[in-house]
Design an enzyme around this catalytic site. Sequence first.
Site, PDB file in Angstrom:
ATOM      1  N   HIS A 126      15.669 -22.403 -24.911  1.00 49.09           N
ATOM      2  CA  HIS A 126      16.645 -21.338 -24.638  1.00 49.09           C
ATOM      3  C   HIS A 126      15.923 -20.005 -24.883  1.00 49.09           C
ATOM      4  CE1 HIS A 126      20.170 -18.760 -25.524  1.00 49.09           C
ATOM      5  NE2 HIS A 126      20.922 -19.688 -24.963  1.00 49.09           N
ATOM      6  N   CYS A 369      20.388 -19.520 -19.724  1.00 46.99           N
ATOM      7  CA  CYS A 369      19.418 -18.870 -20.621  1.00 46.99           C
ATOM      8  C   CYS A 369      18.184 -19.748 -20.800  1.00 46.99           C
ATOM      9  CB  CYS A 369      20.026 -18.546 -21.987  1.00 46.99           C
ATOM     10  SG  CYS A 369      21.383 -17.394 -21.891  1.00 46.99           S
TER      11      CYS A 369
HETATM   12  N1  PMP Z   1      19.675 -22.162 -28.473  1.00 50.79           N
HETATM   13  C1  PMP Z   1      20.376 -23.008 -27.729  1.00 50.79           C
HETATM   14  C2  PMP Z   1      19.779 -24.342 -27.381  1.00 50.79           C
HETATM   15  C3  PMP Z   1      21.652 -22.657 -27.297  1.00 50.79           C
HETATM   16  O1  PMP Z   1      22.377 -23.505 -26.563  1.00 50.79           O
HETATM   17  C4  PMP Z   1      22.177 -21.398 -27.658  1.00 50.79           C
HETATM   18  C5  PMP Z   1      23.547 -20.956 -27.180  1.00 50.79           C
HETATM   19  N2  PMP Z   1      23.744 -21.114 -25.815  1.00 50.79           N
HETATM   20  C6  PMP Z   1      21.413 -20.570 -28.449  1.00 50.79           C
HETATM   21  C7  PMP Z   1      20.157 -20.978 -28.847  1.00 50.79           C
HETATM   22  C8  PMP Z   1      21.907 -19.237 -28.901  1.00 50.79           C
HETATM   23  O2  PMP Z   1      23.004 -19.388 -29.730  1.00 50.79           O
HETATM   24  P1  PMP Z   1      23.898 -18.115 -30.135  1.00 50.79           P
HETATM   25  O3  PMP Z   1      24.207 -17.423 -28.835  1.00 50.79           O
HETATM   26  O4  PMP Z   1      25.100 -18.716 -30.769  1.00 50.79           O
HETATM   27  O5  PMP Z   1      23.095 -17.281 -31.036  1.00 50.79           O
END
Ligand code: PMP
Length: 411
Positions: A126, A369
């Site tokens: 991500h 993302c």
């Molecule tokens: N890493 C992964 C694998 C995610 O799925 C997400 C959220 N989509 C994030 C990081 C980021 O998390 P947050 O937006 O809650 O900080």
Amino acid sequence: MPRTDFDPIAIRKEFPALDQTVNGKPLIYLDSAATSQKPRAVLDALDAYYERDNANVHRGIHELSRRATIAYEDARGRVGSWINAVEPSEIIWTRGTTEAINLVAMAWGLDNVGKGDEILLSVLEHHSNIIPWQLLAKRTGAKLRYIELDEQGRLILDDLDSLLSRRTKIVAISHVSNALGTINPVKRITEAAHAVGAIVVVDGAQGAVHTKVDVQDLGVDFYAFSGHKMCGPTGIGVLWGRRALLDAMSPYQGGGEMIHFVGREESTWASVPHKFEAGTPNIAGAIGMGAAVDFLSEIGMDAIAVHERDLMAYAIEKVGAIPGLTIYGPTSLDERSAVLSFSLGDAHPHDISTILDSDGIAVRAGHHCAQLVMKHFGVAATARASFYLYNTKDDVDRLVDGLEQVRTIFA
Ligand code: PMP
């Protein structure tokens, strides 16, 4: 104590937001990988805090402040036990996974990474587990290296040893991919990373949600996760870190509550975890996350994992049988979590999502993302249905009906 039987229909009734119609149809919520819905128990905990105990923590000696502090610290302890932290002080409250990873990158990274050092990531990450390391690399002159993916979106680990060397300072890897659902062999990677003296930072945003996480057993150094993906509130998350590492780290942000003594030029820091919690924290969020952990523990993470595996087997069979539909990610259920990323013929994922939405079905469309993952598969975007403890096989059937409709429109 976990409940004795797992009943997703009864569980679903505990989530008020799931009891509504969208576009005239009962809501089918298949976007839990983005954020989960919240059970009554968590909503009640938030209400109780704001209605009765609302006060700033660690500051007052009045009754409300005492209650708020106890509830806030108690939640830290419960979350710590939930992931088998050695002690509650290893739990740093953050805004979420993103802030937790940025904290490690800036606080540990700036002190320990220099020119010519290497940071090992994977193509599966991500953006939250890429950009903080790019920022660190820019500031320090370190180099980023990547573990590549195979055709099923699994990490290629055959040449892991050649990617690691004494120059590797950090290995940052996700537990579970949000884009494909791939479950990564974190223990194996950690052993190899530790053998060259690197620390291991795990993005657990999709890991802690679905499986029982035991940070001591995993053997990693930092584990980051978000409350909102595991039935808790938004704006709260956790960085778990080994106490010795946390003790040695510089603060990430400065402000109230994180100091021991303040002088004109120099100050000294409070001990962990408070050293990393500058300013008024998200007190309600922490309490809500504690309630989410209680809720999940009561249902039982093992039971949730079994249910999701069943659901995924059914979804892969039914959704995978739709002509022209491509599922991305590992084929083996042992290697994938409750995420189904797919494309359907020439239909743009946004069109798929819009048509499904008109049927009351919430899925996500986009790059999730994870643009490096999209590039790997040569697509700009996918549609993604993600499942959680409150989803049922009926939800999968409704998804299949909706996708048949998409197919008719685009045929
Ligand atoms: N890493 C992964 C694998 C995610 O799925 C997400 C959220 N989509 C994030 C990081 C980021 O998390 P947050 O937006 O809650 O900080």
